[in-house]
Design a protein around this motif. Structure first.
Motif, PDB file in Angstrom:
ATOM      1  N   TRP A 165      27.443  42.294  23.383  1.00 15.67           N
ATOM      2  CA  TRP A 165      26.500  41.283  23.873  1.00 15.67           C
ATOM      3  C   TRP A 165      27.007  39.900  23.489  1.00 15.67           C
ATOM      4  O   TRP A 165      27.747  39.750  22.522  1.00 15.67           O
ATOM      5  CB  TRP A 165      25.112  41.517  23.276  1.00 15.67           C
ATOM      6  CG  TRP A 165      24.502  42.792  23.761  1.00 15.67           C
ATOM      7  CD1 TRP A 165      24.693  44.044  23.239  1.00 15.67           C
ATOM      8  CD2 TRP A 165      23.637  42.950  24.882  1.00 15.67           C
ATOM      9  NE1 TRP A 165      23.993  44.980  23.971  1.00 15.67           N
ATOM     10  CE2 TRP A 165      23.336  44.331  24.987  1.00 15.67           C
ATOM     11  CE3 TRP A 165      23.088  42.074  25.808  1.00 15.67           C
ATOM     12  CZ2 TRP A 165      22.502  44.844  25.984  1.00 15.67           C
ATOM     13  CZ3 TRP A 165      22.254  42.583  26.793  1.00 15.67           C
ATOM     14  CH2 TRP A 165      21.971  43.946  26.880  1.00 15.67           C
ATOM     15  N   VAL A 167      25.512  36.012  22.762  1.00 16.73           N
ATOM     16  CA  VAL A 167      24.431  35.040  22.617  1.00 16.73           C
ATOM     17  C   VAL A 167      25.041  33.655  22.813  1.00 16.73           C
ATOM     18  O   VAL A 167      26.019  33.296  22.154  1.00 16.73           O
ATOM     19  CB  VAL A 167      23.767  35.118  21.226  1.00 16.73           C
ATOM     20  CG1 VAL A 167      22.614  34.118  21.135  1.00 16.73           C
ATOM     21  CG2 VAL A 167      23.270  36.532  20.943  1.00 16.73           C
ATOM     22  N   TYR A 253      28.965  30.339  21.316  1.00 15.27           N
ATOM     23  CA  TYR A 253      28.574  31.731  21.562  1.00 15.27           C
ATOM     24  C   TYR A 253      28.841  32.575  20.325  1.00 15.27           C
ATOM     25  O   TYR A 253      29.648  32.221  19.465  1.00 15.27           O
ATOM     26  CB  TYR A 253      29.315  32.312  22.777  1.00 15.27           C
ATOM     27  CG  TYR A 253      30.791  32.568  22.555  1.00 15.27           C
ATOM     28  CD1 TYR A 253      31.237  33.737  21.923  1.00 15.27           C
ATOM     29  CD2 TYR A 253      31.744  31.649  22.977  1.00 15.27           C
ATOM     30  CE1 TYR A 253      32.594  33.966  21.711  1.00 15.27           C
ATOM     31  CE2 TYR A 253      33.099  31.870  22.773  1.00 15.27           C
ATOM     32  CZ  TYR A 253      33.518  33.034  22.138  1.00 15.27           C
ATOM     33  OH  TYR A 253      34.852  33.261  21.925  1.00 15.27           O
ATOM     34  N   GLN A 259      22.475  45.720  20.611  1.00 19.07           N
ATOM     35  CA  GLN A 259      21.511  44.967  21.398  1.00 19.07           C
ATOM     36  C   GLN A 259      20.353  44.457  20.543  1.00 19.07           C
ATOM     37  O   GLN A 259      19.906  43.319  20.705  1.00 19.07           O
ATOM     38  CB  GLN A 259      20.974  45.810  22.551  1.00 19.07           C
ATOM     39  CG  GLN A 259      20.005  45.036  23.455  1.00 19.07           C
ATOM     40  CD  GLN A 259      19.504  45.858  24.612  1.00 19.07           C
ATOM     41  OE1 GLN A 259      19.800  47.047  24.723  1.00 19.07           O
ATOM     42  NE2 GLN A 259      18.732  45.238  25.483  1.00 19.07           N
ATOM     43  N   ALA A 262      21.495  41.514  18.618  1.00 17.59           N
ATOM     44  CA  ALA A 262      21.707  40.387  19.550  1.00 17.59           C
ATOM     45  C   ALA A 262      20.372  39.757  19.937  1.00 17.59           C
ATOM     46  O   ALA A 262      20.247  38.526  20.015  1.00 17.59           O
ATOM     47  CB  ALA A 262      22.458  40.872  20.787  1.00 17.59           C
ATOM     48  N   THR A 263      19.366  40.584  20.160  1.00 15.69           N
ATOM     49  CA  THR A 263      18.030  40.070  20.528  1.00 15.69           C
ATOM     50  C   THR A 263      17.426  39.263  19.382  1.00 15.69           C
ATOM     51  O   THR A 263      16.811  38.211  19.600  1.00 15.69           O
ATOM     52  CB  THR A 263      17.102  41.239  20.908  1.00 15.69           C
ATOM     53  OG1 THR A 263      17.691  41.961  21.996  1.00 15.69           O
ATOM     54  CG2 THR A 263      15.729  40.733  21.330  1.00 15.69           C
ATOM     55  N   PHE A 266      19.256  35.948  19.296  1.00 11.58           N
ATOM     56  CA  PHE A 266      18.794  35.173  20.457  1.00 11.58           C
ATOM     57  C   PHE A 266      17.451  34.509  20.151  1.00 11.58           C
ATOM     58  O   PHE A 266      17.268  33.305  20.361  1.00 11.58           O
ATOM     59  CB  PHE A 266      18.682  36.101  21.671  1.00 11.58           C
ATOM     60  CG  PHE A 266      17.912  35.546  22.827  1.00 11.58           C
ATOM     61  CD1 PHE A 266      18.465  34.580  23.665  1.00 11.58           C
ATOM     62  CD2 PHE A 266      16.617  35.983  23.092  1.00 11.58           C
ATOM     63  CE1 PHE A 266      17.740  34.072  24.737  1.00 11.58           C
ATOM     64  CE2 PHE A 266      15.893  35.476  24.158  1.00 11.58           C
ATOM     65  CZ  PHE A 266      16.461  34.514  24.984  1.00 11.58           C
ATOM     66  N   TYR A 277      20.859  31.935  25.799  1.00 11.14           N
ATOM     67  CA  TYR A 277      21.011  33.024  26.757  1.00 11.14           C
ATOM     68  C   TYR A 277      21.519  34.271  26.016  1.00 11.14           C
ATOM     69  O   TYR A 277      22.270  34.168  25.056  1.00 11.14           O
ATOM     70  CB  TYR A 277      22.024  32.664  27.854  1.00 11.14           C
ATOM     71  CG  TYR A 277      21.716  31.385  28.584  1.00 11.14           C
ATOM     72  CD1 TYR A 277      21.028  31.374  29.782  1.00 11.14           C
ATOM     73  CD2 TYR A 277      22.140  30.147  28.059  1.00 11.14           C
ATOM     74  CE1 TYR A 277      20.749  30.193  30.452  1.00 11.14           C
ATOM     75  CE2 TYR A 277      21.871  28.962  28.727  1.00 11.14           C
ATOM     76  CZ  TYR A 277      21.171  28.988  29.913  1.00 11.14           C
ATOM     77  OH  TYR A 277      20.899  27.821  30.575  1.00 11.14           O
ATOM     78  N   LEU A 278      21.109  35.428  26.509  1.00  9.67           N
ATOM     79  CA  LEU A 278      21.609  36.700  26.014  1.00  9.67           C
ATOM     80  C   LEU A 278      22.162  37.477  27.208  1.00  9.67           C
ATOM     81  O   LEU A 278      21.415  37.827  28.115  1.00  9.67           O
ATOM     82  CB  LEU A 278      20.489  37.487  25.326  1.00  9.67           C
ATOM     83  CG  LEU A 278      20.845  38.874  24.804  1.00  9.67           C
ATOM     84  CD1 LEU A 278      21.989  38.804  23.784  1.00  9.67           C
ATOM     85  CD2 LEU A 278      19.635  39.556  24.194  1.00  9.67           C
TER      86      LEU A 278
END
Length: 283
Positions: A165, A167, A253, A259, A262-263, A266, A277-278
């Motif tokens: 992912w 970010v 970035y 995930q 990453a969330t 984010f 943005y993700l």
């Protein structure tokens, strides 16, 4: 009949400035990969010989200053096309962000016009044409993952990075690539280990990739825009790996394998800037 083209953004896994050339350009070595953040381009033929651009962005011109317009103009001249085209650009890529949005649009127009007028021109030829418009256009014609040399026009395809992912965080500023390159002192630049990044891609080694991403222009942009450095520090603190400024900035970035992590990053970065943005890697 409308032709639709997706125009993905890019991030730099490396950006190395090697030397200044006699023509005023710089020789660079850049490893870039496409990400799933894209503008969408719709092209329709006009019987009258003119180029029209429509888009909803107060930051992007809709005339000959737009790289998409320049791409259409160059394409029509090169191949003797006497018909016109209406180009609608649905912008999702931030402007002046180091993500190649304008170059992606120009590349999308070249590919789209090739299809619209059924000319069957090779991507190699389109990339060569695109390289006269801007340094990142040749890469954007191909997409995926590649190393760009010269001033950006010499493209060699590479293995894709390990799946992960991305970010992205962009502060509310624009950065002029010309201004950043004007500040370069070759003797004082940091030079990333391009060979190590190439090895990491071949080996699909995520940690090795993250340990070696690098950008010669970071320190210059940080000096002019300290908020970009603060965003990078915040992303590292949040737990992202492979954190780097893309292009001449200001977007930073971070690469993240899981995930859920990453969330979390984010959501944390949204406290630092509005444009976060993700996305996934495409390259």
């Amino acid at each position: 009949m409308a032709i639709l083209e997706k125009a993905p953004a890019k991030i730099n896994l490396s950006l190395d400035v090697l030397r200044k050339r006699d023509d005023g350009y710089h020789d660079v070595e850049m490893i870039m990969t496409s990400i799933d953040l894209a503008d969408r381009i719709e092209l329709e033929q006009l019987e009258e010989d003119r180029i029209e651009i429509s888009l909803e962005s107060r930051y992007v011109p809709n005339d000959e200053r737009n790289l998409a317009y320049k791409a259409a103009q160059l394409f029509k001249k090169k191949y003797g096309i006497k018909k016109g085209v209406h180009i609608h650009i649905d912008k999702s890529i931030p402007v002046s962000a180091g993500l190649g949005g304008g170059s992606a649009d120009a590349a999308g127009v070249l590919r789209g016009l090739n299809r619209l007028w059924s000319l069957e021109i090779s991507l190699d030829e389109l990339a060569e044409l695109g390289s006269t418009i801007g340094a990142d256009v040749a890469f954007c014609v191909y997409g995926n993952t590649a190393i760009a040399r010269g001033y950006g026009e010499k493209i060699e395809q590479l293995p894709s990075p390990p799946p992960c992912w991305v970010v992205l965080a962009k502060p509310d500023i624009g950065v002029s690539t010309r201004t950043i390159f004007g500040q370069i002192d070759i003797g004082k630049l940091f030079h990333p280990d391009t060979t190590a990044i190439l090895d990491a891609l071949k080996e699909k080694n995520f940690s090795k990739l993250c340990s070696n991403v690098g950008n010669s222009l970071e320190e210059i942009t940080f000096g002019l825009h300290p908020e970009v450095l603060r965003i990078k520090e915040a992303m590292v603190q949040a737990g992202a790996t492979g954190v780097l400024m893309s292009g001449s900035g200001p977007t930073v970035y971070g690469l993240v394998e899981q995930q859920s992590k990453a969330t979390r990053i984010f959501n944390g970065m949204r406290g630092f800037c509005e444009e976060v943005y993700l996305v996934r890697l495409l390259g």
